[in-house]
Motif scaffolding. Structure first.
Motif, PDB file in Angstrom:
ATOM      1  N   VAL A 136       0.807  -1.219   0.000  1.00 39.86           N
ATOM      2  CA  VAL A 136       0.000   0.000   0.000  1.00 39.86           C
ATOM      3  C   VAL A 136       0.842   1.273   0.000  1.00 39.86           C
ATOM      4  O   VAL A 136       0.377   2.321  -0.443  1.00 39.86           O
ATOM      5  CB  VAL A 136      -0.964   0.001   1.208  1.00 39.86           C
ATOM      6  N   VAL A 137       2.084   1.181   0.448  1.00 43.24           N
ATOM      7  CA  VAL A 137       2.902   2.384   0.562  1.00 43.24           C
ATOM      8  C   VAL A 137       4.046   2.401  -0.449  1.00 43.24           C
ATOM      9  O   VAL A 137       4.190   3.341  -1.237  1.00 43.24           O
ATOM     10  CB  VAL A 137       3.462   2.545   1.994  1.00 43.24           C
ATOM     11  N   PHE A 138       4.867   1.352  -0.467  1.00 39.82           N
ATOM     12  CA  PHE A 138       6.078   1.389  -1.281  1.00 39.82           C
ATOM     13  C   PHE A 138       5.786   1.480  -2.775  1.00 39.82           C
ATOM     14  O   PHE A 138       6.326   2.337  -3.478  1.00 39.82           O
ATOM     15  CB  PHE A 138       6.957   0.158  -1.015  1.00 39.82           C
ATOM     16  N   TYR A 139       4.928   0.596  -3.289  1.00 34.24           N
ATOM     17  CA  TYR A 139       4.681   0.589  -4.732  1.00 34.24           C
ATOM     18  C   TYR A 139       4.049   1.891  -5.234  1.00 34.24           C
ATOM     19  O   TYR A 139       4.474   2.429  -6.256  1.00 34.24           O
ATOM     20  CB  TYR A 139       3.826  -0.617  -5.119  1.00 34.24           C
ATOM     21  N   PRO A 140       3.041   2.443  -4.560  1.00 35.80           N
ATOM     22  CA  PRO A 140       2.553   3.756  -5.000  1.00 35.80           C
ATOM     23  C   PRO A 140       3.634   4.826  -4.967  1.00 35.80           C
ATOM     24  O   PRO A 140       3.709   5.667  -5.875  1.00 35.80           O
ATOM     25  CB  PRO A 140       1.417   4.054  -4.016  1.00 35.80           C
ATOM     26  N   CYS A 141       4.481   4.795  -3.935  1.00 36.33           N
ATOM     27  CA  CYS A 141       5.573   5.773  -3.866  1.00 36.33           C
ATOM     28  C   CYS A 141       6.553   5.589  -5.011  1.00 36.33           C
ATOM     29  O   CYS A 141       7.049   6.566  -5.591  1.00 36.33           O
ATOM     30  CB  CYS A 141       6.305   5.645  -2.531  1.00 36.33           C
ATOM     31  N   ALA A 142       6.841   4.330  -5.367  1.00 39.78           N
ATOM     32  CA  ALA A 142       7.781   4.065  -6.455  1.00 39.78           C
ATOM     33  C   ALA A 142       7.254   4.603  -7.783  1.00 39.78           C
ATOM     34  O   ALA A 142       7.984   5.265  -8.536  1.00 39.78           O
ATOM     35  CB  ALA A 142       8.038   2.559  -6.563  1.00 39.78           C
ATOM     36  N   GLY A 143       5.981   4.341  -8.080  1.00 40.86           N
ATOM     37  CA  GLY A 143       5.396   4.862  -9.315  1.00 40.86           C
ATOM     38  C   GLY A 143       5.352   6.369  -9.331  1.00 40.86           C
ATOM     39  O   GLY A 143       5.646   7.004 -10.352  1.00 40.86           O
ATOM     40  N   PHE A 144       5.004   6.964  -8.190  1.00 39.51           N
ATOM     41  CA  PHE A 144       4.946   8.420  -8.104  1.00 39.51           C
ATOM     42  C   PHE A 144       6.330   9.042  -8.300  1.00 39.51           C
ATOM     43  O   PHE A 144       6.491  10.029  -9.023  1.00 39.51           O
ATOM     44  CB  PHE A 144       4.372   8.823  -6.750  1.00 39.51           C
ATOM     45  N   LEU A 145       7.353   8.469  -7.679  1.00 44.08           N
ATOM     46  CA  LEU A 145       8.711   9.006  -7.796  1.00 44.08           C
ATOM     47  C   LEU A 145       9.251   8.864  -9.219  1.00 44.08           C
ATOM     48  O   LEU A 145       9.930   9.765  -9.726  1.00 44.08           O
ATOM     49  CB  LEU A 145       9.640   8.296  -6.813  1.00 44.08           C
ATOM     50  N   ALA A 146       8.941   7.752  -9.877  1.00 47.61           N
ATOM     51  CA  ALA A 146       9.386   7.583 -11.262  1.00 47.61           C
ATOM     52  C   ALA A 146       8.752   8.635 -12.165  1.00 47.61           C
ATOM     53  O   ALA A 146       9.426   9.215 -13.027  1.00 47.61           O
ATOM     54  CB  ALA A 146       9.050   6.178 -11.752  1.00 47.61           C
ATOM     55  N   SER A 147       7.469   8.900 -11.976  1.00 47.71           N
ATOM     56  CA  SER A 147       6.805   9.922 -12.779  1.00 47.71           C
ATOM     57  C   SER A 147       7.322  11.314 -12.424  1.00 47.71           C
ATOM     58  O   SER A 147       7.463  12.170 -13.305  1.00 47.71           O
ATOM     59  CB  SER A 147       5.286   9.864 -12.555  1.00 47.71           C
ATOM     60  N   LEU A 148       7.622  11.532 -11.160  1.00 47.61           N
ATOM     61  CA  LEU A 148       8.181  12.817 -10.748  1.00 47.61           C
ATOM     62  C   LEU A 148       9.559  13.033 -11.381  1.00 47.61           C
ATOM     63  O   LEU A 148       9.924  14.163 -11.726  1.00 47.61           O
ATOM     64  CB  LEU A 148       8.273  12.869  -9.225  1.00 47.61           C
ATOM     65  N   LEU A 149      10.317  11.936 -11.557  1.00 45.34           N
ATOM     66  CA  LEU A 149      11.620  12.054 -12.212  1.00 45.34           C
ATOM     67  C   LEU A 149      11.448  12.449 -13.676  1.00 45.34           C
ATOM     68  O   LEU A 149      12.247  13.231 -14.222  1.00 45.34           O
ATOM     69  CB  LEU A 149      12.378  10.728 -12.101  1.00 45.34           C
ATOM     70  N   LEU A 150      10.405  11.921 -14.332  1.00 44.95           N
ATOM     71  CA  LEU A 150      10.104  12.354 -15.703  1.00 44.95           C
ATOM     72  C   LEU A 150       9.848  13.855 -15.736  1.00 44.95           C
ATOM     73  O   LEU A 150      10.351  14.563 -16.617  1.00 44.95           O
ATOM     74  CB  LEU A 150       8.868  11.619 -16.227  1.00 44.95           C
ATOM     75  N   LEU A 151       9.089  14.324 -14.784  1.00 46.91           N
ATOM     76  CA  LEU A 151       8.780  15.748 -14.708  1.00 46.91           C
ATOM     77  C   LEU A 151      10.050  16.572 -14.501  1.00 46.91           C
ATOM     78  O   LEU A 151      10.236  17.620 -15.126  1.00 46.91           O
ATOM     79  CB  LEU A 151       7.792  15.989 -13.569  1.00 46.91           C
ATOM     80  N   SER A 152      10.947  16.088 -13.644  1.00 43.17           N
ATOM     81  CA  SER A 152      12.149  16.849 -13.322  1.00 43.17           C
ATOM     82  C   SER A 152      13.116  16.925 -14.495  1.00 43.17           C
ATOM     83  O   SER A 152      13.933  17.850 -14.576  1.00 43.17           O
ATOM     84  CB  SER A 152      12.847  16.230 -12.103  1.00 43.17           C
ATOM     85  N   PHE A 153      13.048  15.957 -15.424  1.00 41.25           N
ATOM     86  CA  PHE A 153      13.930  15.961 -16.596  1.00 41.25           C
ATOM     87  C   PHE A 153      13.253  16.585 -17.816  1.00 41.25           C
ATOM     88  O   PHE A 153      13.766  16.470 -18.926  1.00 41.25           O
ATOM     89  CB  PHE A 153      14.374  14.538 -16.932  1.00 41.25           C
ATOM     90  N   TRP A 154      12.114  17.225 -17.630  1.00 40.45           N
ATOM     91  CA  TRP A 154      11.353  17.726 -18.766  1.00 40.45           C
ATOM     92  C   TRP A 154      12.143  18.733 -19.591  1.00 40.45           C
ATOM     93  O   TRP A 154      12.058  18.751 -20.823  1.00 40.45           O
ATOM     94  CB  TRP A 154      10.047  18.346 -18.277  1.00 40.45           C
ATOM     95  N   ASN A 155      12.919  19.574 -18.942  1.00 42.58           N
ATOM     96  CA  ASN A 155      13.675  20.620 -19.652  1.00 42.58           C
ATOM     97  C   ASN A 155      15.081  20.173 -20.032  1.00 42.58           C
ATOM     98  O   ASN A 155      15.899  20.999 -20.465  1.00 42.58           O
ATOM     99  CB  ASN A 155      13.750  21.880 -18.787  1.00 42.58           C
TER     100      ASN A 155
END
Length: 375
Positions: free
Chosen positions: A282-301
Protein backbone atom coordinates in the motif's frame (compact mmCIF):
# COMPACT_ATOMS: atom_id res chain seq x y z
CA UNK A 1 -7.40 3.13 -42.62
CA UNK A 2 -5.56 6.29 -43.52
CA UNK A 3 -2.29 7.67 -42.29
CA UNK A 4 -2.28 9.05 -38.75
CA UNK A 5 -1.89 12.80 -38.62
CA UNK A 6 -0.87 12.77 -34.96
CA UNK A 7 2.78 11.74 -34.88
CA UNK A 8 4.12 11.48 -31.35
CA UNK A 9 6.09 14.46 -30.11
CA UNK A 10 9.77 13.96 -29.32
CA UNK A 11 10.72 14.74 -25.74
CA UNK A 12 14.47 14.84 -25.18
CA UNK A 13 14.17 14.38 -21.42
CA UNK A 14 12.08 11.23 -21.85
CA UNK A 15 14.42 9.98 -24.57
CA UNK A 16 17.36 10.38 -22.19
CA UNK A 17 15.53 8.64 -19.33
CA UNK A 18 14.62 5.75 -21.64
CA UNK A 19 18.33 5.27 -22.35
CA UNK A 20 19.06 5.53 -18.61
CA UNK A 21 16.33 2.98 -17.81
CA UNK A 22 17.62 0.33 -20.21
CA UNK A 23 21.18 0.89 -18.98
CA UNK A 24 20.02 0.38 -15.38
CA UNK A 25 18.40 -2.92 -16.38
CA UNK A 26 21.57 -3.94 -18.24
CA UNK A 27 23.65 -3.08 -15.19
CA UNK A 28 21.40 -5.09 -12.90
CA UNK A 29 21.30 -8.25 -15.01
CA UNK A 30 25.09 -8.32 -15.33
CA UNK A 31 25.32 -9.71 -11.79
CA UNK A 32 26.17 -13.32 -12.83
CA UNK A 33 29.19 -12.00 -14.74
CA UNK A 34 30.66 -10.31 -11.68
CA UNK A 35 32.29 -12.28 -8.82
CA UNK A 36 30.09 -12.44 -5.73
CA UNK A 37 32.66 -10.50 -3.74
CA UNK A 38 32.22 -7.55 -6.10
CA UNK A 39 28.42 -7.49 -6.19
CA UNK A 40 28.45 -4.44 -3.94
CA UNK A 41 29.75 -2.53 -6.97
CA UNK A 42 26.49 -3.33 -8.83
CA UNK A 43 23.94 -3.14 -6.07
CA UNK A 44 23.63 -1.80 -2.55
CA UNK A 45 20.94 -1.41 0.06
CA UNK A 46 20.02 1.92 -1.51
CA UNK A 47 20.61 1.15 -5.19
CA UNK A 48 18.57 -1.44 -7.11
CA UNK A 49 19.02 -0.48 -10.75
CA UNK A 50 16.84 -3.17 -12.33
CA UNK A 51 13.72 -2.32 -10.34
CA UNK A 52 13.97 1.41 -11.00
CA UNK A 53 14.82 0.86 -14.66
CA UNK A 54 11.63 -1.14 -15.23
CA UNK A 55 9.57 1.32 -13.16
CA UNK A 56 10.88 4.17 -15.31
CA UNK A 57 9.91 2.23 -18.44
CA UNK A 58 6.37 1.85 -17.10
CA UNK A 59 6.07 5.54 -16.27
CA UNK A 60 7.38 6.58 -19.69
CA UNK A 61 4.95 4.23 -21.45
CA UNK A 62 2.04 5.48 -19.36
CA UNK A 63 2.89 9.10 -20.12
CA UNK A 64 3.17 8.53 -23.87
CA UNK A 65 0.27 6.11 -24.34
CA UNK A 66 -2.27 7.86 -22.14
CA UNK A 67 -1.10 11.16 -23.62
CA UNK A 68 -1.96 9.90 -27.10
CA UNK A 69 -5.42 8.83 -25.93
CA UNK A 70 -6.00 12.22 -24.29
CA UNK A 71 -4.91 13.97 -27.50
CA UNK A 72 -7.38 11.81 -29.43
CA UNK A 73 -10.07 12.82 -26.94
CA UNK A 74 -9.42 16.52 -27.44
CA UNK A 75 -9.06 16.31 -31.22
CA UNK A 76 -5.35 17.15 -31.21
CA UNK A 77 -4.60 13.69 -32.61
CA UNK A 78 -6.57 12.52 -35.65
CA UNK A 79 -6.55 8.78 -35.04
CA UNK A 80 -9.17 6.14 -34.31
CA UNK A 81 -8.92 3.71 -31.42
CA UNK A 82 -8.68 0.87 -33.91
CA UNK A 83 -5.63 2.42 -35.54
CA UNK A 84 -4.17 3.16 -32.10
CA UNK A 85 -4.37 -0.54 -31.16
CA UNK A 86 -2.95 -1.66 -34.52
CA UNK A 87 0.00 0.70 -34.15
CA UNK A 88 0.77 -0.45 -30.61
CA UNK A 89 0.60 -4.10 -31.67
CA UNK A 90 2.96 -3.47 -34.59
CA UNK A 91 5.36 -1.66 -32.28
CA UNK A 92 5.52 -4.44 -29.71
CA UNK A 93 4.45 -7.84 -30.98
CA UNK A 94 6.39 -8.68 -34.19
CA UNK A 95 9.76 -7.80 -32.67
CA UNK A 96 8.93 -9.82 -29.57
CA UNK A 97 7.79 -12.81 -31.65
CA UNK A 98 10.90 -12.79 -33.82
CA UNK A 99 13.22 -12.33 -30.85
CA UNK A 100 11.60 -15.24 -29.03
CA UNK A 101 12.02 -17.52 -32.05
CA UNK A 102 15.63 -16.42 -32.61
CA UNK A 103 16.54 -17.10 -28.99
CA UNK A 104 15.04 -20.58 -29.29
CA UNK A 105 16.66 -21.35 -32.66
CA UNK A 106 20.13 -20.33 -31.44
CA UNK A 107 19.75 -22.42 -28.30
CA UNK A 108 19.82 -19.52 -25.85
CA UNK A 109 16.67 -20.85 -24.19
CA UNK A 110 15.14 -24.32 -23.88
CA UNK A 111 12.34 -25.10 -26.32
CA UNK A 112 8.99 -24.96 -24.51
CA UNK A 113 5.97 -27.08 -25.19
CA UNK A 114 3.49 -25.96 -27.83
CA UNK A 115 1.05 -24.62 -25.22
CA UNK A 116 3.74 -22.62 -23.42
CA UNK A 117 5.06 -21.18 -26.68
CA UNK A 118 1.56 -20.16 -27.80
CA UNK A 119 0.85 -18.54 -24.41
CA UNK A 120 4.11 -16.59 -24.69
CA UNK A 121 3.40 -15.39 -28.21
CA UNK A 122 -0.08 -14.19 -27.14
CA UNK A 123 1.17 -12.46 -23.96
CA UNK A 124 -1.05 -14.59 -21.73
CA UNK A 125 1.59 -16.60 -19.85
CA UNK A 126 0.90 -14.59 -16.69
CA UNK A 127 -2.82 -15.38 -16.72
CA UNK A 128 -2.19 -19.06 -17.54
CA UNK A 129 0.55 -19.41 -14.88
CA UNK A 130 3.01 -20.53 -17.58
CA UNK A 131 6.69 -19.60 -17.57
CA UNK A 132 8.12 -17.05 -20.00
CA UNK A 133 10.63 -17.98 -22.70
CA UNK A 134 12.27 -14.56 -22.38
CA UNK A 135 12.95 -13.70 -18.72
CA UNK A 136 11.92 -10.06 -19.25
CA UNK A 137 8.59 -10.92 -20.91
CA UNK A 138 6.63 -10.43 -17.68
CA UNK A 139 7.03 -6.66 -18.01
CA UNK A 140 5.85 -6.79 -21.63
CA UNK A 141 2.69 -8.62 -20.52
CA UNK A 142 1.98 -5.76 -18.11
CA UNK A 143 2.60 -3.13 -20.79
CA UNK A 144 0.59 -4.78 -23.57
CA UNK A 145 -2.47 -5.46 -21.43
CA UNK A 146 -2.25 -1.99 -19.91
CA UNK A 147 -2.37 -0.54 -23.45
CA UNK A 148 -5.49 -2.56 -24.18
CA UNK A 149 -7.01 -1.62 -20.82
CA UNK A 150 -6.49 2.11 -21.40
CA UNK A 151 -7.78 1.85 -24.97
CA UNK A 152 -10.88 0.04 -23.70
CA UNK A 153 -11.42 2.70 -21.06
CA UNK A 154 -11.08 5.40 -23.71
CA UNK A 155 -13.68 3.65 -25.88
CA UNK A 156 -16.03 3.26 -22.89
CA UNK A 157 -15.46 6.88 -21.95
CA UNK A 158 -16.48 8.04 -25.41
CA UNK A 159 -19.66 5.93 -25.30
CA UNK A 160 -20.45 7.20 -21.82
CA UNK A 161 -19.95 10.82 -22.85
CA UNK A 162 -22.28 10.34 -25.82
CA UNK A 163 -25.04 8.95 -23.61
CA UNK A 164 -24.50 11.67 -20.99
CA UNK A 165 -24.78 14.38 -23.63
CA UNK A 166 -28.29 13.13 -24.45
CA UNK A 167 -29.38 13.04 -20.81
CA UNK A 168 -28.79 16.32 -18.96
CA UNK A 169 -29.45 14.67 -15.58
CA UNK A 170 -26.13 12.85 -15.76
CA UNK A 171 -23.15 14.16 -13.82
CA UNK A 172 -21.60 16.86 -16.07
CA UNK A 173 -18.08 15.37 -15.87
CA UNK A 174 -19.31 12.33 -17.77
CA UNK A 175 -20.03 14.47 -20.84
CA UNK A 176 -16.30 14.78 -21.45
CA UNK A 177 -14.81 12.29 -23.92
CA UNK A 178 -11.96 11.40 -21.56
CA UNK A 179 -14.03 11.24 -18.34
CA UNK A 180 -13.84 7.49 -17.68
CA UNK A 181 -10.16 7.41 -18.60
CA UNK A 182 -9.42 10.23 -16.15
CA UNK A 183 -11.39 8.60 -13.32
CA UNK A 184 -9.59 5.30 -14.01
CA UNK A 185 -6.16 6.91 -13.72
CA UNK A 186 -7.09 7.98 -10.19
CA UNK A 187 -8.74 4.70 -9.19
CA UNK A 188 -6.27 2.17 -10.63
CA UNK A 189 -3.53 2.77 -8.02
CA UNK A 190 -6.06 2.11 -5.25
CA UNK A 191 -7.32 -1.05 -6.98
CA UNK A 192 -3.77 -2.31 -7.50
CA UNK A 193 -2.86 -1.62 -3.87
CA UNK A 194 -5.85 -3.66 -2.66
CA UNK A 195 -4.93 -6.51 -5.02
CA UNK A 196 -1.32 -6.50 -3.81
CA UNK A 197 -2.48 -6.47 -0.20
CA UNK A 198 -4.85 -9.39 -0.78
CA UNK A 199 -2.18 -11.42 -2.61
CA UNK A 200 0.40 -10.75 0.09
CA UNK A 201 -2.02 -11.72 2.88
CA UNK A 202 -2.85 -14.93 0.99
CA UNK A 203 0.86 -15.84 0.93
CA UNK A 204 1.79 -15.03 -2.67
CA UNK A 205 5.53 -14.86 -3.27
CA UNK A 206 7.34 -11.57 -3.74
CA UNK A 207 8.03 -12.48 -7.37
CA UNK A 208 4.36 -13.21 -8.09
CA UNK A 209 3.40 -9.79 -6.79
CA UNK A 210 6.10 -7.84 -8.63
CA UNK A 211 5.80 -9.68 -11.97
CA UNK A 212 2.04 -10.13 -12.44
CA UNK A 213 -0.38 -7.88 -14.27
CA UNK A 214 -3.13 -7.71 -11.62
CA UNK A 215 -1.01 -6.31 -8.76
CA UNK A 216 0.78 -4.00 -11.20
CA UNK A 217 -2.14 -2.55 -13.15
CA UNK A 218 -1.31 0.87 -11.73
CA UNK A 219 2.25 0.71 -13.06
CA UNK A 220 1.49 2.96 -16.04
CA UNK A 221 -1.26 5.04 -14.41
CA UNK A 222 1.20 7.37 -12.72
CA UNK A 223 2.73 8.36 -16.05
CA UNK A 224 -0.80 8.78 -17.38
CA UNK A 225 -1.59 11.22 -14.56
CA UNK A 226 1.48 13.23 -15.57
CA UNK A 227 0.22 13.29 -19.18
CA UNK A 228 -3.15 14.58 -17.96
CA UNK A 229 -1.44 17.25 -15.86
CA UNK A 230 0.55 18.45 -18.86
CA UNK A 231 -2.57 18.83 -21.02
CA UNK A 232 -5.13 20.12 -18.55
CA UNK A 233 -3.02 21.95 -15.95
CA UNK A 234 -0.18 23.16 -18.14
CA UNK A 235 0.72 26.27 -16.02
CA UNK A 236 1.20 24.06 -12.95
CA UNK A 237 3.08 21.50 -15.05
CA UNK A 238 5.47 24.16 -16.36
CA UNK A 239 6.09 25.57 -12.88
CA UNK A 240 6.97 22.12 -11.56
CA UNK A 241 9.42 21.48 -14.41
CA UNK A 242 11.39 24.56 -13.37
CA UNK A 243 12.12 23.30 -9.84
CA UNK A 244 15.88 22.70 -9.86
CA UNK A 245 15.87 20.72 -6.62
CA UNK A 246 13.43 18.13 -7.95
CA UNK A 247 16.06 15.79 -9.43
CA UNK A 248 18.23 15.36 -6.29
CA UNK A 249 15.14 15.03 -4.09
CA UNK A 250 13.71 12.30 -6.37
CA UNK A 251 16.99 10.36 -6.39
CA UNK A 252 17.35 10.63 -2.62
CA UNK A 253 13.77 9.47 -2.02
CA UNK A 254 14.28 6.56 -4.43
CA UNK A 255 17.36 5.44 -2.51
CA UNK A 256 15.62 5.69 0.87
CA UNK A 257 12.49 3.91 -0.37
CA UNK A 258 14.61 1.07 -1.80
CA UNK A 259 16.24 0.46 1.57
CA UNK A 260 12.84 -0.16 3.21
CA UNK A 261 12.02 -3.29 1.15
CA UNK A 262 15.08 -5.58 1.10
CA UNK A 263 12.84 -8.62 0.56
CA UNK A 264 11.82 -7.22 -2.82
CA UNK A 265 15.31 -8.06 -4.09
CA UNK A 266 16.25 -11.15 -2.05
CA UNK A 267 14.43 -14.44 -1.44
CA UNK A 268 11.86 -13.44 -4.05
CA UNK A 269 10.35 -16.94 -4.07
CA UNK A 270 9.25 -16.50 -0.46
CA UNK A 271 6.02 -14.81 0.74
CA UNK A 272 6.19 -11.24 1.98
CA UNK A 273 7.04 -10.99 5.68
CA UNK A 274 3.87 -10.38 7.69
CA UNK A 275 5.25 -7.21 9.28
CA UNK A 276 5.97 -5.69 5.85
CA UNK A 277 2.81 -6.69 3.97
CA UNK A 278 0.99 -3.38 4.35
CA UNK A 279 4.09 -1.27 3.68
CA UNK A 280 5.04 -3.11 0.50
CA UNK A 281 1.52 -3.35 -0.92
CA UNK A 282 0.00 0.00 0.00
CA UNK A 283 2.90 2.38 0.56
CA UNK A 284 6.08 1.39 -1.28
CA UNK A 285 4.68 0.59 -4.73
CA UNK A 286 2.55 3.76 -5.00
CA UNK A 287 5.57 5.77 -3.87
CA UNK A 288 7.78 4.06 -6.45
CA UNK A 289 5.40 4.86 -9.32
CA UNK A 290 4.95 8.42 -8.10
CA UNK A 291 8.71 9.01 -7.80
CA UNK A 292 9.39 7.58 -11.26
CA UNK A 293 6.81 9.92 -12.78
CA UNK A 294 8.18 12.82 -10.75
CA UNK A 295 11.62 12.05 -12.21
CA UNK A 296 10.10 12.35 -15.70
CA UNK A 297 8.78 15.75 -14.71
CA UNK A 298 12.15 16.85 -13.32
CA UNK A 299 13.93 15.96 -16.60
CA UNK A 300 11.35 17.73 -18.77
CA UNK A 301 13.68 20.62 -19.65
CA UNK A 302 16.68 18.39 -20.29
CA UNK A 303 18.39 18.94 -23.66
CA UNK A 304 21.08 16.81 -25.25
CA UNK A 305 23.18 19.90 -25.98
CA UNK A 306 24.00 19.96 -22.25
CA UNK A 307 25.91 16.67 -22.62
CA UNK A 308 29.31 15.93 -24.14
CA UNK A 309 28.50 15.30 -27.83
CA UNK A 310 29.71 11.64 -28.02
CA UNK A 311 27.81 10.82 -24.83
CA UNK A 312 24.67 12.47 -26.21
CA UNK A 313 24.99 10.43 -29.41
CA UNK A 314 25.40 7.22 -27.39
CA UNK A 315 22.31 8.01 -25.29
CA UNK A 316 20.25 8.72 -28.41
CA UNK A 317 21.36 5.45 -30.00
CA UNK A 318 20.69 3.45 -26.84
CA UNK A 319 17.23 4.98 -26.48
CA UNK A 320 16.38 4.20 -30.10
CA UNK A 321 17.28 0.51 -29.80
CA UNK A 322 16.22 0.14 -26.14
CA UNK A 323 13.43 -2.35 -26.91
CA UNK A 324 15.74 -4.77 -28.73
CA UNK A 325 18.41 -4.35 -26.05
CA UNK A 326 15.81 -5.12 -23.40
CA UNK A 327 14.64 -8.27 -25.18
CA UNK A 328 18.08 -9.69 -25.98
CA UNK A 329 20.44 -8.76 -23.15
CA UNK A 330 19.53 -11.51 -20.67
CA UNK A 331 20.16 -14.24 -23.25
CA UNK A 332 23.54 -12.72 -24.06
CA UNK A 333 24.42 -12.56 -20.35
CA UNK A 334 23.51 -16.24 -19.91
CA UNK A 335 25.72 -17.19 -22.88
CA UNK A 336 28.68 -15.14 -21.61
CA UNK A 337 28.41 -16.66 -18.13
CA UNK A 338 29.99 -19.85 -19.48
CA UNK A 339 33.11 -17.81 -20.28
CA UNK A 340 33.64 -16.99 -16.64
CA UNK A 341 33.22 -13.85 -14.57
CA UNK A 342 35.16 -10.66 -14.14
CA UNK A 343 35.49 -7.16 -15.50
CA UNK A 344 36.21 -8.40 -19.07
CA UNK A 345 33.04 -10.52 -19.47
CA UNK A 346 30.96 -7.79 -17.81
CA UNK A 347 32.28 -5.13 -20.21
CA UNK A 348 31.74 -7.51 -23.15
CA UNK A 349 28.17 -8.02 -21.96
CA UNK A 350 27.41 -4.29 -21.78
CA UNK A 351 28.97 -3.48 -25.16
CA UNK A 352 27.64 -6.64 -26.81
CA UNK A 353 24.09 -6.01 -25.58
CA UNK A 354 24.09 -2.51 -27.07
CA UNK A 355 25.54 -3.70 -30.39
CA UNK A 356 23.14 -6.63 -30.53
CA UNK A 357 20.27 -4.28 -29.72
CA UNK A 358 21.33 -1.91 -32.50
CA UNK A 359 21.33 -4.82 -34.94
CA UNK A 360 17.92 -5.94 -33.66
CA UNK A 361 16.55 -2.45 -34.16
CA UNK A 362 17.71 -2.33 -37.78
CA UNK A 363 16.62 -5.85 -38.71
CA UNK A 364 13.61 -6.51 -36.47
CA UNK A 365 12.16 -3.21 -35.25
CA UNK A 366 12.64 -0.66 -38.00
CA UNK A 367 10.61 -2.46 -40.71
CA UNK A 368 7.57 -2.66 -38.43
CA UNK A 369 8.10 0.87 -37.13
CA UNK A 370 7.92 2.15 -40.68
CA UNK A 371 4.85 0.02 -41.36
CA UNK A 372 2.94 1.33 -38.35
CA UNK A 373 3.44 4.93 -39.47
CA UNK A 374 1.57 4.05 -42.66
CA UNK A 375 -1.57 3.29 -40.63
Amino acid sequence: MGRSSGASAFYEGIDFLRAAAVFLVLWSHGGPLVPAADHSLLYSQFFRPGFWGVTLFFSISGFLIVGQLLDMASGRRDESLRVFIYRRCLRTMPTYWLTTLLVLVFGLAAWPGALQLLANLLFVQDFAAIGSVLPVAWSLVIEVWSYLLFAGLAWGSRALAYRASRNLDWFPLLRSWDSLLLVSLVCLPLVAALIRLDWAVQGASVQEIKQSFAPQIDALAYGGMLAWLKRYQSPLFERLTRLRWLIPVCLLCMALATATVPELFAAVQQPVEARRVFWLAVVFYPCAGFLASLLLLSFWNFRYVSLFAPLAALCRALSRCSYSVYLLHVSLAAWLTSWGSGLGPFAAYLIGSILLGALGWRVLERPFTRLRYLL
